[in-house]
Design an enzyme around this catalytic site. Structure first.
Site, PDB file in Angstrom:
ATOM      1  N   GLU A  65      -4.551   2.504  -4.367  1.00  0.00           N
ATOM      2  CA  GLU A  65      -3.098   2.507  -4.228  1.00  0.00           C
ATOM      3  C   GLU A  65      -2.566   1.186  -3.693  1.00  0.00           C
ATOM      4  OE1 GLU A  65      -4.687   4.565  -0.426  1.00  0.00           O
ATOM      5  OE2 GLU A  65      -5.278   4.243  -2.510  1.00  0.00           O
ATOM      6  N   ASN A  72      -1.803  12.828  -3.522  1.00  0.00           N
ATOM      7  CA  ASN A  72      -2.691  13.351  -4.565  1.00  0.00           C
ATOM      8  C   ASN A  72      -3.134  14.767  -4.263  1.00  0.00           C
ATOM      9  OD1 ASN A  72      -2.778  11.288  -6.454  1.00  0.00           O
ATOM     10  ND2 ASN A  72      -4.458  10.221  -5.458  1.00  0.00           N
ATOM     11  N   ASP A 117       0.853  -1.189   0.000  1.00  0.00           N
ATOM     12  CA  ASP A 117       0.000   0.000   0.000  1.00  0.00           C
ATOM     13  C   ASP A 117       0.889   1.238   0.000  1.00  0.00           C
ATOM     14  OD1 ASP A 117      -3.067   0.635   0.517  1.00  0.00           O
ATOM     15  OD2 ASP A 117      -1.888   2.117   1.620  1.00  0.00           O
ATOM     16  N   ASP A 129      -0.999   9.294 -10.494  1.00  0.00           N
ATOM     17  CA  ASP A 129      -1.034   8.220 -11.501  1.00  0.00           C
ATOM     18  C   ASP A 129       0.371   7.823 -11.934  1.00  0.00           C
ATOM     19  OD1 ASP A 129      -3.776   8.204 -11.423  1.00  0.00           O
ATOM     20  OD2 ASP A 129      -4.058   9.284 -13.307  1.00  0.00           O
TER      21      ASP A 129
END
Length: 213
Positions: A129, A93, A85, A102
């Site tokens: 993620e 983000n 993770d 991304d």
């Protein structure tokens, strides 16, 4: 009686044309079958791959995990399920934007692809993620070396993360190994608990189901 060249031509050209038409029809039939095969393969690939990272998706992961567990039971081997993770990804983000997020996922996915090179190994994006590795028939020493290699390769990406561990992108990892009568759900639950143990104890680390071979 000898036939002239013109008479021979008139008698044989329909046969030649028919043969040619038959060959052309056979060619188009084979071409159609080949195109259908390619379309089927493409549709199958799209159904089993993640559109962003090109890793296998959750569907492919579930199918492969079941297959590998069955093979491990049959051959008396172990598989390792590795869940990863990305640490503080929502903050990443929010800080750098979704496009940067991304690109970070694509870079991490490439690291996983580079270590899952054996035929029955698999790297997958299982959601958001979170990514996963299925490693078939691997011993404890090789497993720890693989996880260490992943962590180093991700660190070497040097992706800045203002709110991350040590100021850059990192991952938390949970590593479970299959038991004799495991099913996919039980193995996944154990790996997920180990992943959260890593996250709750500081992140940017791996937690194993056992510490000795």
């Amino acid at each position: 009686m000898q036939l002239s060249k013109i008479e021979i031509f008139h008698r044989t050209w329909p046969l030649v044309v028919a043969t040619g038409m038959g060959a052309l029809t056979h060619y188009h039939l084979q071409l159609s079958k080949f195109n259908q095969f390619l379309l089927h393969r493409q549709m199958d690939w799209l159904a089993h791959s993640d559109g962003l990272t090109n890793l296998n998706n959750r569907r492919a992961f579930n199918e492969h995990l079941s297959k590998c567990l069955a093979l491990a039971k049959r051959d008396n081997l172990q598989i390792a399920l590795v869940l990863l993770d990305v640490d503080y990804f929502k903050r990443f983000n929010d800080c750098y934007g979704h496009e940067a997020g991304d690109q970070a996922l694509i870079s991490i996915a490439k690291v996983l692809q580079d270590v899952s090179v054996r035929e029955l190994d698999m790297a997958a994006r299982t959601g958001g993620e979170e990514m996963a590795l299925i490693l078939h028939d691997i011993n404890f020493i090789s497993l720890k070396e693989t996880i260490s290699q992943i962590s180093k390769s991700i660190s070497d990406l040097k992706i800045p993360h203002e709110y991350g561990v040590n100021g850059q992108i990192s991952v938390s990892v949970g590593v479970a190994t299959s038991l004799k009568n495991d099913n996919p759900k039980d193995l996944y639950i154990r790996a997920d608990r180990l992943l959260y143990a890593s996250k709750n104890s500081g992140r940017a680390r791996a937690t194993y189901e056992f510490d000795n071979p």
